[in-house]
Design a protein around this motif. Sequence first.
Motif, PDB file in Angstrom:
ATOM      1  N   THR A   4      57.098  36.171  59.606  1.00  0.00           N
ATOM      2  CA  THR A   4      58.271  35.933  59.145  1.00  0.00           C
ATOM      3  C   THR A   4      58.746  36.370  57.741  1.00  0.00           C
ATOM      4  OG1 THR A   4      57.228  33.876  58.237  1.00  0.00           O
ATOM      5  CG2 THR A   4      58.108  33.752  60.348  1.00  0.00           C
ATOM      6  N   GLU A  43      66.344  38.944  62.435  1.00  0.00           N
ATOM      7  CA  GLU A  43      65.823  37.464  62.063  1.00  0.00           C
ATOM      8  C   GLU A  43      66.934  36.470  61.916  1.00  0.00           C
ATOM      9  OE1 GLU A  43      64.711  34.343  59.396  1.00  0.00           O
ATOM     10  OE2 GLU A  43      65.854  36.047  58.713  1.00  0.00           O
ATOM     11  N   THR A  44      66.835  35.456  62.653  1.00  0.00           N
ATOM     12  CA  THR A  44      67.639  34.279  62.686  1.00  0.00           C
ATOM     13  C   THR A  44      67.148  33.101  62.583  1.00  0.00           C
ATOM     14  OG1 THR A  44      68.957  35.750  64.163  1.00  0.00           O
ATOM     15  CG2 THR A  44      69.702  33.388  64.156  1.00  0.00           C
ATOM     16  N   ASN A  47      63.261  32.781  63.329  1.00  0.00           N
ATOM     17  CA  ASN A  47      62.920  33.247  64.534  1.00  0.00           C
ATOM     18  C   ASN A  47      63.244  34.859  64.491  1.00  0.00           C
ATOM     19  OD1 ASN A  47      62.459  30.570  65.649  1.00  0.00           O
ATOM     20  ND2 ASN A  47      64.639  30.452  66.230  1.00  0.00           N
ATOM     21  N   ALA A  58      61.446  38.452  71.604  1.00  0.00           N
ATOM     22  CA  ALA A  58      61.988  37.182  70.551  1.00  0.00           C
ATOM     23  C   ALA A  58      60.753  36.452  70.435  1.00  0.00           C
ATOM     24  CB  ALA A  58      62.950  36.479  71.422  1.00  0.00           C
ATOM     25  N   VAL A  59      60.395  36.103  69.242  1.00  0.00           N
ATOM     26  CA  VAL A  59      59.162  35.262  68.826  1.00  0.00           C
ATOM     27  C   VAL A  59      59.981  33.995  68.022  1.00  0.00           C
ATOM     28  CG1 VAL A  59      57.033  35.071  67.686  1.00  0.00           C
ATOM     29  CG2 VAL A  59      57.651  37.168  68.850  1.00  0.00           C
ATOM     30  N   SER A  60      59.329  32.760  68.408  1.00  0.00           N
ATOM     31  CA  SER A  60      59.892  31.855  67.573  1.00  0.00           C
ATOM     32  C   SER A  60      59.324  31.670  66.011  1.00  0.00           C
ATOM     33  CB  SER A  60      59.428  30.410  67.986  1.00  0.00           C
ATOM     34  OG  SER A  60      58.015  30.220  68.088  1.00  0.00           O
ATOM     35  N   LYS A  61      59.873  30.971  65.256  1.00  0.00           N
ATOM     36  CA  LYS A  61      59.350  30.869  63.769  1.00  0.00           C
ATOM     37  C   LYS A  61      57.803  30.341  63.598  1.00  0.00           C
ATOM     38  CE  LYS A  61      60.482  29.206  59.235  1.00  0.00           C
ATOM     39  NZ  LYS A  61      61.322  28.237  58.269  1.00  0.00           N
ATOM     40  N   GLU A  62      57.403  29.591  64.594  1.00  0.00           N
ATOM     41  CA  GLU A  62      56.127  29.004  64.675  1.00  0.00           C
ATOM     42  C   GLU A  62      55.200  29.934  64.986  1.00  0.00           C
ATOM     43  OE1 GLU A  62      58.617  27.332  66.265  1.00  0.00           O
ATOM     44  OE2 GLU A  62      58.750  25.760  64.664  1.00  0.00           O
ATOM     45  N   ALA A  64      55.489  33.194  65.075  1.00  0.00           N
ATOM     46  CA  ALA A  64      55.784  34.224  63.997  1.00  0.00           C
ATOM     47  C   ALA A  64      54.915  34.105  62.775  1.00  0.00           C
ATOM     48  CB  ALA A  64      56.984  34.608  63.566  1.00  0.00           C
TER      49      ALA A  64
END
Length: 69
Positions: A4, A43-44, A47, A58-62, A64
């Motif tokens: 992240t 990065e948004t 995410n 695409a990877v979620s924040k958790e 990543a």
Amino acid sequence: MPLTLANTGEENIIKKVGGKPEVRKFLENLGFVAGGTVTVVSETGGNVIVNVKDSRVAVSKEMACKIMV
């Protein structure tokens, strides 16, 4: 550092993949393996969209946060 915090467009080497065994297995199946390269495309809200093994994922924040580069 976790994925992240990686800079957009910069190629990084994956140091380790953390988390529970089933989470590690899921990420390894996507191509996130120690020693592999990963590039953050965008990065948004934490995410991230990354290039890994010649594919865009695409990877979620958790998730990543569990990938160390």
